[in-house]
Write a protein that holds these residues in place. Structure first.
Motif, short mmCIF file in Angstrom:
data_model
loop_
_atom_site.label_atom_id
_atom_site.label_comp_id
_atom_site.label_asym_id
_atom_site.label_seq_id
_atom_site.Cartn_x
_atom_site.Cartn_y
_atom_site.Cartn_z
N GLY A 40 0.73 -1.27 -0.17
CA GLY A 40 -0.11 0.01 -0.06
C GLY A 40 1.00 1.39 -0.11
N SER A 83 -1.03 8.31 2.44
CA SER A 83 -1.67 7.15 3.35
C SER A 83 -2.69 7.55 4.07
N HIS A 138 -1.44 -3.74 5.47
CA HIS A 138 -2.05 -2.99 4.07
C HIS A 138 -2.46 -1.56 4.76
N LYS A 189 -4.08 1.67 3.65
CA LYS A 189 -4.79 2.38 2.49
C LYS A 189 -4.41 3.65 2.03
N GLN A 190 -4.94 4.01 0.64
CA GLN A 190 -4.37 5.26 0.11
C GLN A 190 -5.56 6.12 -0.03
#
Length: 973
Positions: free
Chosen positions: A646, A676, A719, A721-722
């Motif tokens: 990610g 992020s 992971h 997230k963006q």
């Protein structure tokens, strides 16, 4: 006028004729002199020889039978020098003596074998070595080559002085010169009875007198008989004598030699001694008694000719077989096989071989001896106390060599103009060799790093010291200027080049001599350093030292540090034989800036230091370690590897260090990106049960300290997230007739009408119907289809021709059509044009509006007045628009249709990019009006190509060509 040496040759010929009227035999030297003469002189010489032969004919008829025939000198040919050719004369069976009375015709019928002297010697030597078992291919018996040549060294010449003690005998010529009241030059030959005939005196007996006795006797006699006459007595041409060579002579037999000849001369004339013969006990037998024992070693090694006696007629030279031989090899002056004499000691054998060479080790002498029981033994001797060691026949003596190592020296290698070896003195410092930057260091030398390689102890153990060349020059005599040891090697490196080449011999020394449980004292430095590679581990070295060993951290083109100074990893080998890898985290910045910090870890054997780049992928450095961690797992055991994906700078897999937390893994990955999403992240954790593996989803809040401190377990995956569209920047370009052309940043979902409004709308000269709208994604798709069509077309055209004589093309049509098609295929490029109705769009018809994408381009042309005609017409061009003209009129104005035009498939590309096909029944009329900016396309007639798929590909490609050309014309018109 005949030259003096020609006179000598002529006298020799006459003498030969007098002794052997039946045949002419010359020595090789005489034959070469004769051959070197000009033709006229050679003919003159031969005529004189024939006259002398005829004058001697009568005398020989009466006295030749009773007179003993003595073989002429050189009748039994000797051996010419090495490299020349030698002719071995046939010998009679039995005694081996030559046959003087053999006719030339009989000799010509004899088959003669030609060999070089070197070949003869080697052939004899091979046979002898096979029989004796002594010597080798590179070790020959000593001295036998001395007489394996033409007898030039010992042949008595006509102007040689008469040996002391020479006694006159039959056949000698005595020259008597009378001066005073009578002047005469008398040439008197001693008869067989030992007398000479002096005019007005009569026969005088001179047999057995020496030259001095003869001179005194004749001068006294002449003074008595002739008053007022002085006499001068000398010897002229001397007689030949016959000697016998027997035993191990290469060519035994009877030889005619000069009366001056000695033992060595006879050996030379005979062609030398066989390798099986003795050189140290040659016997001269005279009247049945041995009068001399000739040792050729005395002549060859000391120049002593004391036993080289003058021969007399009837002497026998006997050469016995050699009985005592030893082989001497190694560090002696003349390695060879030698014949022993009376003193068969070790000292004498070495003396025969010329003595010891400079590199000989007298304490390492070996004798290989064959015992009577057929067993070979080896004796190790020291020359100092074994000089009188007795040698026996067949011994093989080898002299060892010292270890030729340069002592008391130091060496400078690498980037220095003074590279080489220098004398070492106790207490000398490096500044003795390096004290001037310009004179002692190359321009490209690394001034911050050098190495001194020392070899100390009985085993010459290798150790290293690091120094700074810059400090050695600037601070000579201080601690920065190291004291050199004997045999030190000073290594100077080039700045910017790898150091592994110069260090490789040192690294090899560190890898040798290890026990099975020992690891070599080597450390690898990899990643963002100037000179990655393997380096020797010095005592008390740390990460800081090893990174400096590798040239320091790497820098980019802007000279800024490109290494990640926050996170590094040390890989250490553990367990049996170092098979278990362990990863240790360290901070490169702290290790380099503060050597006393805990991050500057001490290094051990086979450590691997990883320095990561701030921008490059870290997977390449970590993959070997991760692969090891995934292997050799026990049942139910999971690899100690964690992963992160990610919105991080370096996503990937990383080794799981003890106590690694979420915060640590984020640092391993280079930290979060600006996109992020920190409010929520996901942790996927796998648990193994007795039956299966189960996955658990754990929600993480990255801003929560408790979540960041969560300890990770093997195989955990995080992971990040963006944030959507955070870094999304989309632009479109407006060109041509807009009030404010340029590149505009758009929002997601913005339409073309909205951007045109932002650009101030169209100018008064804009031709909205001719607008060209292109999209990069469409161009890529069209280009992909076009490339595929071109590929199929080339393939079909390639396989359509006849493959062998007699076959017919699978594609009907002439070659000109195919060539035209290929030419058009080569120019085809996709445009990516999207057909829009800009007037309707600007009028507010939202159904005609276009939702924009990144990279879209809108080009508004100026009002056009041209209509273009292209394709299969006589002259493709553009015409001024005339509303009264039809399609046919425009084609006629371009010269009409070409021969290969397809008039049934003519089409029009409108100014907005749309394509219309005129009414097929009335395209000549005005029911299909042509507007400004339109392009009339007359395609190529493809009816000659029978393949439907082929024609389809050609049509598609030609359409793209025409569409692109129409778009370009709309910009220009």
């Amino acid at each position: 006028m005949i030259r003096p040496y020609l006179k000598t040759l002529l006298v020799t010929l006459a003498l030969i004729t007098a002794q052997h009227a039946s045949a002419l035999t010359l020595t090789p030297e005489q034959q070469r002199q004769l051959d070197a003469l000009p033709e006229s002189q050679r003919q003159q010489l031969m005529q004189q020889y024939q006259q002398a032969k005829r004058s001697q004919g009568g005398a020989n008829e009466t006295s030749g039978q009773s007179q003993q025939q003595v073989p002429q000198e050189g009748k039994q040919p000797g051996v010419v020098p090495l490299g020349d050719r030698v002719q071995v004369a046939p010998q009679t069976s039995g005694s081996g003596a030559s046959q003087p009375g053999r006719s030339e015709q009989g000799e010509d019928k004899e088959e003669k074998e030609e060999k070089t002297a070197e070949q003869i010697l080697k052939e004899e030597y091979r046979k002898w070595r096979a029989a004796s078992g002594l010597g080798s291919d590179d070790l020959l018996p000593f001295g036998y080559e001395m007489f394996a040549g033409e007898p030039t060294s010992f042949v008595a010449s006509s102007d040689a002085p008469v040996p002391v003690g020479y006694r006159v005998g039959p056949g000698d010529e005595i020259r008597v010169l009378l001066t005073g009241r009578e002047n005469q030059d008398l040439s008197l030959t001693v008869s067989r009875s030992g007398t000479i005939e002096i005019p007005q005196v009569g026969p005088v007996n001179v047999h057995g007198k020496t030259l001095e006795e003869l001179r005194s006797y004749l001068q006294g006699l002449i003074r008595e008989r002739f008053i007022g006459v002085e006499s001068f007595v000398s010897l002229g041409e001397l007689r030949s004598i016959s000697v016998f060579l027997t035993g191990e002579s290469r060519n035994p037999g009877v030889y005619s030699v000069s009366a001056f000849s000695t033992l060595s001369h006879a050996l030379s004339v005979s062609g030398g001694i066989k390798i099986s013969g003795s050189l140290r006990n040659i016997r001269l037998i005279r009247n049945g008694e041995t009068v001399s024992h000739f040792d050729l070693y005395d002549l060859m090694l000391a120049g002593d000719r004391g036993a080289d006696l003058q021969l007399e007629s009837g002497d026998v030279i006997f050469i016995p077989a050699a009985s005592q031989r030893v082989s001497v090899s190694g560090a002696v002056v003349r390695p060879a096989v030698y014949e022993l004499g009376q003193k068969n000691t070790l000292e004498q054998a070495i003396k025969l071989a010329g003595g010891l060479r400079a590199e000989a080790d007298p304490s390492k002498i070996q004798i290989s001896r064959l015992r009577p029981d057929s067993k070979r033994t080896l004796l190790d001797l020291n020359f100092a106390n074994s000089k009188n060691q007795q040698l026996v026949n067949g011994d093989t003596l080898r002299i060892g060599k010292i270890h030729d190592r340069l002592r008391g020296s130091v060496e400078v290698r690498g980037a220095s103009p003074i590279s080489g070896t220098y004398q070492w003195q106790r207490g000398m410092r490096l500044s003795r060799l390096l004290n001037n930057r310009d004179d002692h260091l190359n321009d490209d030398a690394d001034l911050d790093f050098g190495v001194i390689v020392s070899r100390t102890g009985e085993n010459f153990d290798v150790s290293l010291r690091r120094f700074t060349p810059r400090d050695v020059i600037a601070q000579s005599g201080t601690q920065a200027d190291p004291i050199l040891k004997e045999r030190d090697s000073v290594l100077l490196f080039k700045d910017g080049e790898s150091r592994q080449g110069m260090l490789e011999p040192v690294l090899g020394a560190f890898r040798q001599g290890l026990n099975i449980d020992e690891l070599p004292a080597l450390v690898s430095v990899a990643g963002a350093v100037r000179h990655p590679g393997t380096y020797p581990l010095l005592e008390n070295h740390s990460i800081n030292d090893m990174i400096h060993f590798a040239g320091g951290v790497a820098r980019g083109n802007n000279s800024l540090v490109s290494a990640d100074l926050e996170f590094g990893m040390l890989i250490r080998r553990q367990g049996e034989l170092g098979r278990v890898p362990q990863a240790i985290r360290y901070n490169p910045g702290n290790a380099l800036n503060n050597p006393n910090s805990s991050d500057n870890l001490p290094v051990q054997e086979m450590d691997r230091i990883l320095v990561f780049s701030r921008t490059e992928n870290r997977g390449n450095l970590l993959e070997p370690l991760l692969e090891e961690l995934r292997q050799n797992l026990l049942p139910g055991q999971q690899p100690t590897v964690v992963s992160i994906t990610g919105a991080v700078r370096h996503p990937g897999s990383y080794p799981l260090l003890p106590g690694t937390t979420v915060r640590d893994l984020l640092a391993y990955a280079g930290g979060l990106t600006n996109a992020s999403y920190q409010l929520e992240a996901e942790l996927i954790r796998q648990r193994l049960t007795a039956q299966r593996a189960e996955s658990e989803l754990v929600k993480l809040e990255l801003q929560n300290p408790d979540h960041q401190s969560l300890t990770l377990q093997p195989t955990d995956r995080i992971h990040i997230k963006q944030i959507p569209d955070l870094n999304l920047q989309q632009t479109v370009t407006l060109e041509g007739e807009v009030n404010f052309p340029g590149t505009y940043t758009i929002r997601r979902g913005e339409t073309l009408a909205q951007v045109i409004e932002r650009a101030g709308g169209l100018t008064e000269f804009a031709y909205a119907k001719g607008a060209v709208f292109t999209r990069e994604r469409l161009r890529e798709q069209e280009q992909q289809r076009l490339n595929e069509a071109q590929r199929r077309l080339r393939r079909d055209l390639a396989i359509s021709g006849p493959q062998s004589p007699g076959e017919v093309d699978t594609v009907e049509g002439d070659d000109e059509t195919v060539i035209r098609v290929l030419d058009q295929v080569a120019d085809a490029q996709a445009v990516g044009r999207l057909v829009i109705d800009l007037p309707e769009l600007l009028a507010g018809n939202t159904a005609r509006d276009v939702r924009l994408q990144d990279g879209d381009t809108l080009t508004i042309p100026e009002i056009s007045q041209a209509v273009s005609v292209m394709g299969e017409v006589q002259f493709a061009t553009s015409h001024l628009h005339d509303a009264t003209l039809s399609i046919r009129d425009y084609i006629n104005r371009s010269g009409g249709l070409a021969f290969q035009a397809d008039e049934q498939r003519i089409y029009v590309i409108k100014a907005d990019g749309s394509v219309t096909v005129p009414n097929q029944s009335r395209w000549f009329g005005r029911t299909n009006p042509v507007e400004p900016g339109d392009t009339i396309v007359v395609p190529l007639n493809l009816s000659q190509i029978s393949s439907l798929e082929l024609a389809k590909d050609v049509s598609q490609i030609i359409y793209q060509v025409a569409l692109g050309a129409a778009a370009v014309r709309s910009f220009r018109d």
